[in-house]
Scaffold this motif. Structure first.
Motif, PDB file in Angstrom:
ATOM      1  N   SER A   2      29.086 -82.599 -14.251  1.00  0.00           N
ATOM      2  CA  SER A   2      28.745 -81.541 -13.302  1.00  0.00           C
ATOM      3  C   SER A   2      27.613 -80.721 -13.901  1.00  0.00           C
ATOM      4  N   ARG A   4      24.528 -77.553 -12.932  1.00  0.00           N
ATOM      5  CA  ARG A   4      24.155 -76.510 -11.981  1.00  0.00           C
ATOM      6  C   ARG A   4      22.936 -75.756 -12.492  1.00  0.00           C
ATOM      7  N   ASN A   5      22.268 -75.130 -11.567  1.00  0.00           N
ATOM      8  CA  ASN A   5      21.163 -74.245 -11.891  1.00  0.00           C
ATOM      9  C   ASN A   5      21.778 -72.938 -12.383  1.00  0.00           C
ATOM     10  N   SER A   8      21.655 -69.914  -9.991  1.00  0.00           N
ATOM     11  CA  SER A   8      22.199 -69.990  -8.635  1.00  0.00           C
ATOM     12  C   SER A   8      23.581 -70.628  -8.655  1.00  0.00           C
ATOM     13  N   ARG A   9      24.513 -70.000  -7.986  1.00  0.00           N
ATOM     14  CA  ARG A   9      25.866 -70.558  -7.904  1.00  0.00           C
ATOM     15  C   ARG A   9      25.946 -71.711  -6.916  1.00  0.00           C
ATOM     16  N   THR A  10      25.015 -71.774  -5.979  1.00  0.00           N
ATOM     17  CA  THR A  10      25.071 -72.803  -4.943  1.00  0.00           C
ATOM     18  C   THR A  10      24.333 -74.083  -5.322  1.00  0.00           C
ATOM     19  N   LEU A  11      23.431 -74.017  -6.271  1.00  0.00           N
ATOM     20  CA  LEU A  11      22.692 -75.214  -6.670  1.00  0.00           C
ATOM     21  C   LEU A  11      23.422 -75.923  -7.799  1.00  0.00           C
ATOM     22  N   ALA A  12      24.310 -76.825  -7.416  1.00  0.00           N
ATOM     23  CA  ALA A  12      25.125 -77.561  -8.371  1.00  0.00           C
ATOM     24  C   ALA A  12      25.317 -78.984  -7.850  1.00  0.00           C
ATOM     25  N   GLU A  13      25.597 -79.895  -8.756  1.00  0.00           N
ATOM     26  CA  GLU A  13      25.761 -81.289  -8.372  1.00  0.00           C
ATOM     27  C   GLU A  13      26.659 -82.015  -9.359  1.00  0.00           C
ATOM     28  N   LEU A  48      17.585 -79.583  -8.165  1.00  0.00           N
ATOM     29  CA  LEU A  48      18.275 -78.308  -8.347  1.00  0.00           C
ATOM     30  C   LEU A  48      17.310 -77.137  -8.444  1.00  0.00           C
TER      31      LEU A  48
END
Length: 53
Positions: A2, A4-5, A8-13, A48
């Motif tokens: 996992s 993430r940026n 940003s909490r929403t930019l994750a993969e 991201l």
């Protein structure tokens, strides 16, 4: 794994490695192969919206 940026909490993969040695996102986007980890990481950073250090 996992990733993430950090800004940003929403930019994750979530990224997995397929049986053929390809890195794939949770939504099926092929980032690259295990033969060229740097290119796959650069593509993931772009997705991201992270700038290279």
């Amino acid at each position: 794994m996992s990733v993430r940026n950090r800004f940003s909490r929403t930019l994750a993969e979530s990224v997995t490695c397929s049986e053929d040695g390809s890195f794939v996102t949770s939504w099926g986007y092929r980032l690259g192969t295990a033969d060229d980890v740097e290119a796959a990481a650069a593509r993931l950073a772009y997705l991201l919206a992270a700038l290279p250090a």
